[in-house]
Motif scaffolding. Structure first.
Motif, PDB file in Angstrom:
ATOM      1  N   GLN A1614      36.488  43.973  39.856  1.00  0.00           N
ATOM      2  CA  GLN A1614      37.787  44.343  39.892  1.00  0.00           C
ATOM      3  C   GLN A1614      38.506  43.424  40.774  1.00  0.00           C
ATOM      4  O   GLN A1614      39.404  42.644  40.572  1.00  0.00           O
ATOM      5  N   GLN A1615      37.777  43.553  42.246  1.00  0.00           N
ATOM      6  CA  GLN A1615      38.415  42.445  43.057  1.00  0.00           C
ATOM      7  C   GLN A1615      38.548  41.200  42.957  1.00  0.00           C
ATOM      8  O   GLN A1615      39.567  40.421  42.884  1.00  0.00           O
ATOM      9  N   GLY A1616      37.279  40.578  42.126  1.00  0.00           N
ATOM     10  CA  GLY A1616      37.377  39.076  41.762  1.00  0.00           C
ATOM     11  C   GLY A1616      38.305  39.082  40.910  1.00  0.00           C
ATOM     12  O   GLY A1616      39.205  37.986  40.720  1.00  0.00           O
ATOM     13  N   ALA A1617      38.225  39.936  39.673  1.00  0.00           N
ATOM     14  CA  ALA A1617      39.361  39.822  38.682  1.00  0.00           C
ATOM     15  C   ALA A1617      40.691  39.718  39.072  1.00  0.00           C
ATOM     16  O   ALA A1617      41.522  38.743  38.735  1.00  0.00           O
ATOM     17  N   ALA A1618      41.143  40.495  39.996  1.00  0.00           N
ATOM     18  CA  ALA A1618      42.380  40.383  40.680  1.00  0.00           C
ATOM     19  C   ALA A1618      42.722  39.237  41.157  1.00  0.00           C
ATOM     20  O   ALA A1618      43.974  38.597  40.998  1.00  0.00           O
ATOM     21  N   GLN A1619      41.897  38.643  42.141  1.00  0.00           N
ATOM     22  CA  GLN A1619      42.213  37.464  42.524  1.00  0.00           C
ATOM     23  C   GLN A1619      42.321  36.369  41.517  1.00  0.00           C
ATOM     24  O   GLN A1619      43.240  35.400  41.684  1.00  0.00           O
ATOM     25  N   VAL A1620      41.308  36.374  40.423  1.00  0.00           N
ATOM     26  CA  VAL A1620      41.591  35.119  39.613  1.00  0.00           C
ATOM     27  C   VAL A1620      42.853  35.287  38.815  1.00  0.00           C
ATOM     28  O   VAL A1620      43.431  34.515  38.389  1.00  0.00           O
ATOM     29  N   LEU A1621      43.244  36.627  38.419  1.00  0.00           N
ATOM     30  CA  LEU A1621      44.360  36.745  37.728  1.00  0.00           C
ATOM     31  C   LEU A1621      45.405  36.192  38.875  1.00  0.00           C
ATOM     32  O   LEU A1621      46.680  35.695  38.073  1.00  0.00           O
ATOM     33  N   GLN A1622      45.469  36.551  39.965  1.00  0.00           N
ATOM     34  CA  GLN A1622      46.567  35.954  40.796  1.00  0.00           C
ATOM     35  C   GLN A1622      46.643  34.400  40.643  1.00  0.00           C
ATOM     36  O   GLN A1622      47.477  33.923  40.451  1.00  0.00           O
ATOM     37  N   TRP A1623      45.367  33.650  40.525  1.00  0.00           N
ATOM     38  CA  TRP A1623      45.307  32.467  40.422  1.00  0.00           C
ATOM     39  C   TRP A1623      46.188  31.904  39.052  1.00  0.00           C
ATOM     40  O   TRP A1623      46.961  30.870  38.927  1.00  0.00           O
ATOM     41  N   LEU A1624      45.836  32.723  37.929  1.00  0.00           N
ATOM     42  CA  LEU A1624      46.221  32.589  36.689  1.00  0.00           C
ATOM     43  C   LEU A1624      47.956  32.561  36.745  1.00  0.00           C
ATOM     44  O   LEU A1624      48.656  32.020  36.129  1.00  0.00           O
ATOM     45  N   ILE A1625      48.410  33.612  37.581  1.00  0.00           N
ATOM     46  CA  ILE A1625      49.871  33.887  37.448  1.00  0.00           C
ATOM     47  C   ILE A1625      50.398  32.917  38.434  1.00  0.00           C
ATOM     48  O   ILE A1625      51.520  32.163  37.978  1.00  0.00           O
ATOM     49  N   VAL A1626      49.899  32.355  39.540  1.00  0.00           N
ATOM     50  CA  VAL A1626      50.573  31.346  40.312  1.00  0.00           C
ATOM     51  C   VAL A1626      50.653  30.135  39.492  1.00  0.00           C
ATOM     52  O   VAL A1626      51.965  29.534  39.515  1.00  0.00           O
ATOM     53  N   HIS A1627      49.438  29.883  38.535  1.00  0.00           N
ATOM     54  CA  HIS A1627      49.725  28.716  37.946  1.00  0.00           C
ATOM     55  C   HIS A1627      50.244  28.845  36.382  1.00  0.00           C
ATOM     56  O   HIS A1627      49.690  28.206  35.432  1.00  0.00           O
ATOM     57  N   ALA A1628      50.782  30.047  36.244  1.00  0.00           N
ATOM     58  CA  ALA A1628      51.185  30.466  34.836  1.00  0.00           C
ATOM     59  C   ALA A1628      51.775  29.603  34.031  1.00  0.00           C
ATOM     60  O   ALA A1628      51.375  29.358  32.796  1.00  0.00           O
ATOM     61  N   ASP A1629      52.873  28.558  34.577  1.00  0.00           N
ATOM     62  CA  ASP A1629      53.474  27.610  33.726  1.00  0.00           C
ATOM     63  C   ASP A1629      52.575  26.797  33.138  1.00  0.00           C
ATOM     64  O   ASP A1629      52.532  26.610  31.699  1.00  0.00           O
ATOM     65  N   THR A1630      51.675  26.460  33.870  1.00  0.00           N
ATOM     66  CA  THR A1630      50.551  25.341  33.286  1.00  0.00           C
ATOM     67  C   THR A1630      49.751  25.948  32.292  1.00  0.00           C
ATOM     68  O   THR A1630      49.637  25.429  31.373  1.00  0.00           O
ATOM     69  N   ILE A1631      49.328  27.422  32.597  1.00  0.00           N
ATOM     70  CA  ILE A1631      48.494  27.646  31.693  1.00  0.00           C
ATOM     71  C   ILE A1631      48.981  28.069  30.324  1.00  0.00           C
ATOM     72  O   ILE A1631      48.334  27.825  29.353  1.00  0.00           O
ATOM     73  N   GLN A1632      50.285  28.412  30.490  1.00  0.00           N
ATOM     74  CA  GLN A1632      50.813  28.873  29.133  1.00  0.00           C
ATOM     75  C   GLN A1632      51.031  27.269  28.431  1.00  0.00           C
ATOM     76  O   GLN A1632      50.898  27.509  27.376  1.00  0.00           O
ATOM     77  N   SER A1633      51.468  26.605  29.127  1.00  0.00           N
ATOM     78  CA  SER A1633      51.644  25.013  28.512  1.00  0.00           C
ATOM     79  C   SER A1633      50.104  24.939  27.648  1.00  0.00           C
ATOM     80  O   SER A1633      50.197  24.243  26.758  1.00  0.00           O
ATOM     81  N   LEU A1634      49.157  25.022  28.662  1.00  0.00           N
ATOM     82  CA  LEU A1634      48.130  24.598  27.737  1.00  0.00           C
ATOM     83  C   LEU A1634      47.551  25.462  26.636  1.00  0.00           C
ATOM     84  O   LEU A1634      47.117  25.081  25.778  1.00  0.00           O
ATOM     85  N   LEU A1635      48.076  26.788  26.830  1.00  0.00           N
ATOM     86  CA  LEU A1635      47.650  27.636  25.696  1.00  0.00           C
ATOM     87  C   LEU A1635      48.738  27.185  24.545  1.00  0.00           C
ATOM     88  O   LEU A1635      48.124  27.509  23.475  1.00  0.00           O
TER      89      LEU A1635
END
Length: 1991
Positions: A1614-1635
């Motif tokens: 969970q700790q790892g997932a939370a950190q990774v999720l944070q990465w996803l959210i910080v770069h959310a715009d980019t990731i959504q555009s990629l999706l």
């Protein structure tokens, strides 16, 4: 005879005899090892030639007939099969030759054939003329061999220090010849053969060619006669002749006549000397150890008849043709008898010994001394033979010592005559005057005045009387102070002293001349000086000094002063008109002769003795220099002035005297340099030259003056000469020499033609010295002023500057020098002797030296001139030399300089200078092209020039000087000069080859100059009229001795020359234009490389540097040859070289022909069975490596007492320059000048006292610098050799066809090379400079080892765990690993770049133990788990385990080095270090390395460096990126971090280091490039990826790393997932555009597969709560992001299902049609992966929302219809759904559709997997077409498949199949997973919709509020479970109609067929996988749901 009538093409009259001479010469003179045996064979073979000396094979009718028929029937030739037809013309010539020399017809024919063969060596001659040369050369070989054999005998006069065995052999052989009448045969031949007679015969038959040919023939004939006479002379020197032979010799001498000038010719001289040695018994007194044996052998003592016969023959009254000669023989006999009479054995011969007096009288009557002087000393060979000189010395001294009464008689007679002369002053002289004593004295004077061997025999005439204080003089008896000198010496010295007492005036001059001869030599001169001093001293009280001895210094200088006093009074007024009349009181002729003699004696003494020079010069009363200069101003005859000048020159040899002499010379105005005001005409020497000498046509005074200036210039050049009266300096003298002596010399008249060249020579010598000592200085170019009588006048420049200026302008001086050169070469071309030839040659040499020096200094000169901006105009000399010659009207100055090479045999020095000049000119490319034109313009000249160059290179006498000492031996000097000439010519070729064609080198080496170079067709000389070129000469130099075991002779005898020869060959092979023709020629005609490589390594103990360079060039050439033959598929050539270099079986090269067959067979058998491990030899490549010594002794630091070390080092580095070979060396001469100048600049008394010590220190500094230079050269040579060795090894391993070296051999070879290399480089004293090359080689070798092992495994060498790995044993592999790690550690802190190679090697090494990719057969489930656990360990894991153990054993040290390199330093090293870490971590099961990396902080530093990389990575995304380095390093880092993250421990550690936090801060992820814009700026090579690709290269590693972290962190998931999720959210715009990606390319799919994977594990409701205390606003925001991720993921599903997928694949294929099938497979995998990830996400979401269906959320809308096929975009994705408010939720039909598709795909993939497996199992039976097709994917480029071998093809096919199988296996796994998750999702939704959902009425009043409702729906349905509970799709929202429709669609879709298929999937896959799936259960449940009756 007829049977033997095959013709020997080597000519029996020449070839074998040449071989004989080479053997004799090698054994006796060159002392070659193993030569005695060869000599024995040759002597046995050629005995008939010696017995019938010079007899030719007789003619015979039978031979004549055979030769006549040769043109029709042909004739057999030895060594050739069949018979050969010969042209008629040849036969005619053969008959002419046969008649001419009276030889057999066959022998004549052979000579002609040999002549034809040798013709290329004699350009310009026909075969007939060459045959004439060969005939005489054959004769000369026999004569020379005879002479050398006789000289090697042991005897009484000399010894050659040969081995006893050899001497015994030659003595036996020559004794036999002698007993067969050799003497008489020689005497007959000497009288029969004469040059004139032979020439007449040859002339008649047109057997003489051009002048050169005539000279060569006459020289050969003369040398033959000389060698024969010398043989006899050498015999008598060593052992006596028999009675008959002695009488025959006397008989021959009776008939001898003298030459025109009264002297004997060389041949007769040798015979006279032979007789004198026959009659010689003086050795009896020498008391050597074998004296008794020699006495026994002496017929004079043992045979009475011998004495009687000789005695009566010599007493015979019959006069000889030369009475003087008879007198000499009688005198010699008389002296021998006198010696015999004093011996005990002589008592028996008393009747003869009585007659000695009478004989001596007869001899004196025959004017014996006169003849000895004129007839014997006048002979030119006399001075060249030491033993002539010694014999004559003993003759003269024996006469004086043994016959004192005779001498007394002579003296009395002379006194008597003197009285008679005195009395008859008025009347005429009596006729009976005999001048015997006169002649004797003059003979002694003449004889001792020449001492070519430095024997100083005259010392015997001086008895050291004074008590020997002079220890400095090492006289003959000075060492033993008080020992009595021998009786003979006492007698002789008494003779010298007594003759001087009361000397009659008639003998005065003769006595002076005798003294002059006896004073010749350093010690003799000293004794003579003392004698003259003591003679005068006794009467010093007498003031006049007249009554003192007339032969004393006192008397002589007194007289000189008197003459000066008298003559000075007569000095006329220069302006008086009667100046020309001779004064009344002059010097009489007699006085003149006396003065001349005394001056000559004085000159001799002071030339030899420095002490005498200083003593006389500083004598206060005599002041000789002043007096002589005074006399020079008086009017005395020019001859006397010349003597005075010579005497002054001798004084000027001491620098002390020279300086004052300059001033005196200036003061006396011998050459008028200052005009008195109002003086009308010039005075001094200029007047004498122009008026007196020119009228007399003799120029002694001018020559004397030049000689004086030449001597003075050498001692000192005063700068301020003449200061005060004129502008100071040497200029007036230079002007006089140039304008009055040199320039007019060709136009003056000469009584003796020789004097013309003598004048030129003496003045050019001065110019040469001045220019030689001139170094251009900046001050020379500044016009300085001096004050003269109150006004400023320009100062003179140094004389060298003035000469340079004249040579760099089109001045008369340069023109005269050039015309002198033309004249010289014209004269030499006549080959005729002419008066003054010696001086002309010397003058020409000075001219050449001047040009060479000017070329050498002009660069500095012109640079300084440019910088000074002075107004001088000069042109470069090399351009002036291209001017037009006034004589020939053509631009041929350089051609005439080059023509001196043609005369190298007669003028080696001129040829040497000429080569030097050409080499300097060759540096200018623009001149080369002109030169080629000039050289080839006239065919005759062109041939001559080519012949000149070739002759210089071919010269046999050239020798490399080993010691640097000054060699007095003339022959050695010449040999050295010839060698230097060769060096210069080779350097000329090397320089020219670097310039563009056409250049001189191409012309000289025989390439086309007028057509393209590559079209040249090289031939052996003589083939198709091809002349012998420098290339042939170089090859024949190198090929000498290659057939013998000792190898090429040149590499030993002239190492530097050999090195340059190899370099030329390499350059020719390396240059693209010349490479083709050269390599073809070397391969076919010469077999050059093989014959030389087999002798590697060259070991030269004395000259390691040269040996290394030779090998370097040879190996580089071999590497080219291997590459070229491999490319051209010349297998046999490549094979031969490869096996020569790599075999470790002994070669059977040097066996005789018959023996090889048997050995070959046994060798191959034993090689196969490995019996002969004992007899293995070292591989050639390894022994070459052994020859390179890695240690280098470094010079110690300077130990200085006076100089400052830092400053000295600075000076040394200032003197450094890069030499021709590219080494940086210090210019020792320049350094010496700087240091000496520094020492000279010191002032004060202390400095003068310290001077010797200072100079000693300067010396030690220079020695140190020389040593440093040597070390640098040595290191550079080692580097070069190692580099070449490496390139040869690399070529062998990479360029040669792999099948030439079988894999097992290959591995053993690489093992040996690796171990040896490491052993050498790891030794303590290995030089660091060599390490980088070794590291490079290690890298290549390890790479090949790894490749070889891998390919061997691929070819299916089963890996038995026992035998270790592949052909190379594990132990060897471990050893290699250990050495590699040692090497890494020994490089320490420095050498990071070097370690990059080693890391590369380590990676390759570790790759060996990596398991290859195995096909996934899906069969593993058959084995039980237990079986797999207990299976024996395979080879790979065993090796890997052992490797790891070794690496661990190195502990922290190794970890430290690798980690340090990984963190900073050079980019490549960092990447490789990271890769090494990665590799080691992957095999390190104990995680020791991981722990170290984590604990030592290296991991944290790596993680933190990611932030620094961010900026660099951002810059990479610009359209034109800078370097891609940061990208590569980033990728390496991420790879390592990913590796670390693969273990749970590592992943936790990374999270702890804040990895994700670092990544969150990186902004590069938000910089997605715009994909369309950059399409324009594509890199055409495709090397630089497009910006989008670069972006993906940055993003994908991060995504992978995050995914791995998520997978690894199970506990702290969970700790790892939370950190990774944070990465996803910080770069959310980019990731959504990629999706939302528009076009799904390969890259996009990869991104999606990774992204969806991460999202499916992190974007879950549960993760947020884990994130800790997040306040509600943020939580809301996060929630929103997560919802968006969900929505985008689900919408992706529609893109990747069914027809949409096919369309994407097609589109990709159209976009990049060339892409391989592999690409398509990757895309399929990526799509399946995305689907699987999304379905997994759905499943997780469903499971997380609730465990029961009725409370779970709904992700799909209740519409069961499948999405219809569509061509539109993604806008109508939901067109099939009803236009209800929840249209944005994908329908359940999509899941069903996916399920169907996956099931269909599964079967497709399964089928393909089975097929590929089948193919893999029957790979050998596959048709070639299929193989080709399989390879196509892996080979790039069209036609690539055609080029590879069949073995390679099947390997590639196998690799491709494994790839296919594994790809399918992956797809099957994904399909089955997708099927499973789809079923689950379907089941959950259906359960909800069909069981728990209550439909609403469609006429719902809420419809108008659709918008509000819609927002709820979206929020609810995608928001996961709200806290309040409730379902996503509110029950009231689904109408009954929808549910019915859903059910009917589902029933229709989920039919029987589908269910069967799904169960089959489970059957096919799940059991095999040992993974029980839920397919069956789920199918059953869904079926149950759908069958439920309507409620």
């Amino acid at each position: 005879m007829a049977a033997q009538m095959a013709v020997n093409s080597g000519a029996s009259l020449w070839g074998p005899l040449k071989e004989l001479w080479e053997t004799v010469d090698g054994a006796v003179l060159r002392r070659q090892p193993e030569s005695v045996h060869l000599l024995d064979l040759q002597l046995k073979k050629h005995k008939p030639h010696f017995l019938s000396l010079f007899k030719n094979p007789p003619k015979s009718a039978e031979q004549r007939e055979k030769v006549r028929k040769a043109s029709t029937e042909g004739i057999a030739i030895q060594g050739q099969q069949g018979s050969r037809l010969l042209p008629e013309q040849l036969l005619t010539e053969a008959f002419i030759l046969s008649d001419l020399f009276d030889v057999g017809e066959l022998a004549a024919l052979e000579l002609l054939l040999a002549g034809e063969q040798q013709q290329p060596h004699f350009p310009g001659l026909t075969r007939g003329l060459v045959a004439v040369l060969l005939y005489w050369d054959g004769k000369l070989c026999v004569a020379n061999s005879l002479r050398t054999l006789i000289q090697s005998r042991h005897g009484k006069t000399f010894t050659l220090d040969l081995s006893g065995e050899l001497v015994a052999l030659t003595t036996r052989f020559t004794d036999e010849l002698m007993s067969q009448g050799l003497t008489k045969r020689i005497l007959t031949l000497v009288s029969e053969i004469s040059v004139t007679r032979e020439f007449e015969r040859l002339q008649k038959e047109r057997g003489l060619g051009n002048e050169k040919h005539r000279k060569e023939v006459s020289d050969l004939i003369k040398e033959c006669r000389q060698a024969l006479a010398d043989s006899l002379f050498s015999w008598t020197c060593q052992s006596p002749l028999t009675k008959d032979d002695t009488l025959a010799l006397i008989g021959h001498l009776e008939t001898v006549t003298a030459q025109a000038d009264g002297s004997l010719d060389n041949v007769n001289m040798a015979l006279v000397m032979a007789l004198l040695y026959c009659l010689d018994v003086s050795f009896v007194e020498q008391g050597t150890e074998d004296r008794e044996d020699l006495l026994q052998a002496l017929p004079l003592l043992t045979e009475r008849q011998y004495v009687s016969a000789v005695h009566s023959r010599l007493m015979d009254g019959q006069p000889w043709k030369l009475p003087g000669l008879q007198a000499v023989c009688r005198l010699a006999w008389a002296l021998s008898l006198r010696v015999l009479s004093q011996l005990p054995q002589g008592s028996a011969l008393v009747e003869f010994t009585e007659a000695d007096e009478a004989l001596a009288d007869q001899a004196l009557l025959g004017d014996v001394f006169l003849f000895m002087k004129e007839g014997m000393l006048g002979c030119e060979s006399f001075a060249h033979e030491e033993f002539y000189i010694r014999r004559l010395h003993s003759l003269i001294t024996d006469f004086l010592a043994l016959m004192p009464m005779k001498v007394k008689q002579l003296r009395n007679r002379a006194d008597e005559d003197a009285r008679l002369v005195h009395m008859s002053l008025d009347s005429e002289l009596p006729s009976s005057l005999r001048k015997d004593l006169d002649h004797l004295m003059i003979l002694i004077g003449e004889f001792y005045s020449k001492d070519p061997f430095g024997l100083e025999l005259g010392l015997e005439f001086w008895c050291p009387t004074e008590s020997l204080q002079h220890t400095s003089l090492q006289g003959s008896y000075l060492g033993m102070a008080l020992q009595r000198p021998p009786h003979k010496q006492v007698v002789l010295s008494k003779f010298v002293r007594q003759m001087g007492d009361l000397l009659p005036s008639t003998l005065y001059i003769s006595y002076l001349r005798m003294l002059k001869g006896l004073a010749n030599g350093p010690q003799c001169a000293h004794y003579c000086f003392s004698l003259l001093k003591t003679n005068g001293a006794t009467h010093s009280d007498n003031i006049q000094g007249v009554s003192g001895s007339p032969v004393s210094w006192e008397h002589f200088f007194h007289s000189l002063m008197l003459y000066h006093e008298n003559l000075r009074r007569d000095l006329p007024n220069p302006d008086a008109a009667h100046y020309r009349h001779p004064p009344l009181r002059g010097i009489t002729q007699k006085e003149l002769e006396g003065l001349t003699s005394f001056l000559q004696l004085l000159t001799t003494i002071i030339t030899w003795s420095e002490n005498a020079r200083l003593a006389l010069c500083e004598h206060p009363q005599w002041t000789p220099v002043v007096v002589m200069l005074g006399l020079l101003q008086c009017s005395v005859p020019p001859v006397l002035k010349a003597e005075l000048l010579r005497c002054l020159a001798a004084f000027g040899k001491s620098p002390e005297i020279a300086a004052s002499l300059w001033q005196s010379l200036e003061y006396t105005q011998i050459l008028q340099t200052v005009r008195a005001p109002g003086q009308r005409q010039a005075a001094g020497i200029e007047v004498e030259l122009n008026e007196i000498e020119s009228t007399c046509e003799e120029y002694p005074l001018t020559r004397g003056f030049c000689h004086l200036i030449s001597t003075l210039v050498e001692s000192s050049l005063p700068v301020n000469l003449g200061a005060g009266l004129r502008v100071p300096g040497f200029q007036p003298y230079l002007n006089f020499l140039r304008d009055s002596v040199f320039l007019p010399f060709p136009t003056r008249a000469y009584r003796h033609p020789a004097e013309k060249w003598e004048v030129a020579d003496s003045v050019l010598e001065v110019f040469h010295k001045l220019l030689r000592d001139y170094e251009p200085q900046p001050a020379d170019f500044v016009q300085e002023m001096v004050e003269l009588q109150g006004e400023q006048v320009p100062a003179h420049k140094p004389p060298g500057h003035s000469i340079m200026f004249h040579l760099l302008n089109d001045s008369p001086m340069l023109a005269l020098c050039l015309s002198l050169l033309e004249e010289g070469v014209r004269q030499l071309d006549t080959y005729a002797p002419f008066p003054g030839k010696k001086y002309l040659e010397s003058a020409v040499l000075h001219c050449l030296c001047l040009l060479d020096l000017a070329l050498q200094k002009e660069v500095v000169f012109m640079d300084l001139l440019r910088e000074s901006q002075a107004s001088l105009l000069v042109s470069p000399l090399e351009q002036l030399l291209q001017g037009v010659s006034p004589q020939t009207r053509r631009a041929d100055h350089i051609v005439s300089i080059a023509r001196y090479l043609y005369h190298s045999s007669s003028n080696p020095e001129a040829a040497f200078q000429s080569a030097k000049i050409l080499r300097r000119i060759a540096n200018y490319p623009n001149i080369q092209i002109r030169l080629v034109g000039d050289f080839t313009h006239d065919q005759a000249v062109s041939d001559k020039l080519m012949a000149g160059f070739v002759e210089c290179l071919d010269n046999e006498e050239a020798e490399e000087a080993i010691e640097k000492g000054e060699d007095s031996d003339q022959q050695k000097k010449v040999a050295k000069i010839r060698h230097e000439t060769q060096i210069h010519i080779l350097n000329l070729l090397i320089t020219s080859l670097e310039l563009k064609a056409p250049n001189l080198a191409l012309y000289l080496l025989g390439y086309e100059v007028k057509k393209p170079v590559s079209s040249t067709n090289l031939q052996d000389p003589g083939v198709l009229g091809c002349p012998r070129s420098c290339l042939h000469a170089i090859l024949s130099l190198l090929q000498r001795g290659t057939e013998k075991r000792s190898g090429p002779v040149l590499t030993q005898q002239a190492p530097h020359l050999a090195e340059l020869c190899y370099q030329v060959i390499y350059q020719l092979c390396a240059c693209p234009d010349t490479s083709g023709p050269t390599m073809r020629y070397l391969r076919t005609s010469q077999d050059f490389l093989f014959s030389h490589l087999q002798h590697l390594p060259f070991i030269l103990p004395g000259n390691q540097i040269a040996a290394l360079s030779q090998m370097s060039w040879l190996m580089k050439t071999a590497a080219i040859e291997l590459r070229v033959t491999s490319l051209n598929r010349q297998r046999s050539h490549t094979q031969r070289l490869v096996s020569l270099l790599l075999d470790d079986q002994p070669h059977t090269q040097h066996t005789a022909d018959g023996e090889s067959g048997m050995e070959e067979e046994t060798r191959s058998v034993s090689g196969f069975l490995h019996f002969d491990t004992v007899s293995k030899v070292r591989r050639k490549l390894l022994s070459v490596l052994d020859a390179i010594d890695f240690s280098q002794d470094m010079p110690e630091l300077l130990q200085l007492d006076f100089f400052e070390r830092a400053q000295i080092e600075q000076v040394i580095s200032n003197c450094e320059h890069v030499n021709e070979q590219g080494h940086t060396v210090c210019n020792v001469k320049l350094l010496h000048r700087v240091l000496v100048a520094e020492v000279n600049a010191l002032q004060g008394m202390a400095a003068i006292g310290q001077r010797p010590l200072l100079m000693e220190e300067v010396n030690s500094i220079l020695q140190q610098v020389v040593e440093r230079n040597r070390v640098r050269r040595s290191l550079s040579a080692k580097r070069h050799a190692l580099q070449s060795w490496r390139s040869l090894v690399e070529t062998l391993l990479t360029a040669c066809p792999a099948d030439l070296i079988p894999a097992d051999d290959r591995q053993l070879i690489i093992r040996d090379l690796l171990l040896d290399l490491h052993d050498k480089v790891l030794s303590d004293d290995a030089a660091g400079e060599l390490m980088p090359i070794v590291a490079g080689a290690v890298f290549t070798l390890t790479a090949h080892l790894s490749q070889s092992v891998l390919s061997e495994q691929q070819q299916g060498a089963g890996l038995e765990a026992s035998s270790g790995f592949a052909s190379i044993a594990n132990s060897a592999l471990h050893l290699i690993l250990r050495k590699l790690l040692d090497f890494i550690l020994c490089t320490g802190g420095g050498y990071q770049r070097l370690r990059a190679h080693l890391y590369g090697s380590l990676l390759y090494y570790l790759q060996i133990a990596q398991k290859p990719e195995e096909p996934d057969t899906l069969q593993t489930a058959g084995k039980a788990m237990w079986e797999r656990l207990t299976a024996p360990e395979d080879g790979f894991s065993k090796l890997q385990r052992e490797n790891l153990a070794i690496i661990e054993s190195y502990g922290k040290a190794l970890m430290e080095v690798v980690c340090r390199d990984a963190c900073d330093g050079h980019e490549i090293s960092r990447m490789l270090a990271l890769a090494v870490l990665d590799r080691i971590l992957s095999i390190d099961r104990q995680n020791q390395w991981l722990v170290y990396v984590c604990n030592s902080g290296y991991l944290r530093s790596l993680v933190e460096s990611l932030r620094q990389d961010d900026a660099a990575l951002q810059s990479l995304l610009t359209p034109q990126p800078p370097l891609l380095k940061p990208l590569y390093i980033y990728e390496s880092k991420m790879a390592l971090l990913t590796r670390v993250a693969k273990t749970g421990q590592g992943a936790v550690e990374l999270l702890r280091c804040g990895l994700v936090a670092q990544l969150i801060e990186c902004q590069v992820f938000d910089m997605v490039p715009d994909s369309d814009v950059h399409r324009v700026m594509r890199d055409p090579s495709g090397f630089i990826p497009s910006p989008m690709d670069r972006y993906r290269q940055i993003l994908l590693p991060t995504l992978r790393l995050l995914q791995v972290i998520l997978t690894s962190t199970t506990v702290n998931h969970q700790q790892g997932a939370a950190q990774v999720l944070q990465w996803l959210i910080v770069h959310a715009d980019t990731i959504q555009s990629l999706l939302r990606c528009q076009e799904l390319s390969m890259g996009a799919l990869q991104e999606l597969s990774l992204l969806t994977g991460i999202i499916s594990k992190t974007a879950l409701p549960g993760v947020l709560e884990m994130g800790g205390e997040v306040h509600s606003a943020a939580l809301m925001e996060f929630q929103g992001h997560i919802n968006r991720f969900q929505r985008l993921c689900l919408s992706l599903l529609g893109c990747l299902v069914g027809s949409e997928r096919e369309r994407l694949l097609k589109q990709a294929e159209i976009a990049a049609p060339g892409d391989s099938a592999e690409r398509r497979e990757e895309m399929e995998v990526a799509m399946q992966q995305v689907c699987a990830n999304i379905m997994e996400y759905c499943q997780t979401l469903l499971l997380q929302s609730s465990t029961q269906a009725q409370f779970s959320i709904c992700l799909f809308s209740p519409s069961g219809s499948e999405p219809a096929g569509r061509d539109g975009g993604r806008s109508d994705l939901s067109s099939t759904l009803p236009s209800m408010a929840y249209s944005r939720a994908p329908s359940l039909g999509l899941v069903l559709y996916l399920l169907k598709n996956s099931a269909a795909d599964f079967f497709r993939f399964h089928q393909s997997h089975r097929q590929s497996l089948g193919k893999l199992q029957s790979l050998d039976q596959l048709p070639p077409e299929e193989l080709k097709e399989l390879c196509q994917g892996l080979v790039s480029g069209p036609g690539g498949v055609e080029k590879i071998s069949s073995v390679q093809r099947s390997l590639l096919a196998k690799r491709r199949l494994v790839q296919l199988i594994n790809n399918r296996a992956k797809l099957l796994a994904l399909c089955s997973y997708v099927i499973e998750t789809c079923l689950f999702v379907l089941w959950r939704h259906l359960e909800y919709y069909l069981l728990h959902c209550t439909p609403t009425d469609p006429k719902d009043p809420l419809l108008p509020g659709a918008s509000l409702y819609r927002s709820r729906l979206t929020d609810d349905s995608f928001g996961g479970l709200q806290a309040s509970g409730g379902r996503g799709l509110n029950l009231s929202r689904v109408s009954q109609q929808d549910l019915d429709l859903l059910k009917s669609d589902m029933v229709a879709g989920f039919g029987e067929a589908l269910q069967r298929k799904l169960l089959e999937v489970e059957g096919l896959y799940s059991q095999v996988r040992s993974r029980y799936t839920f397919i069956q259960a789920l199918v059953r449940r869904i079926r149950g749901l759908l069958r439920q009756p309507k409620s």
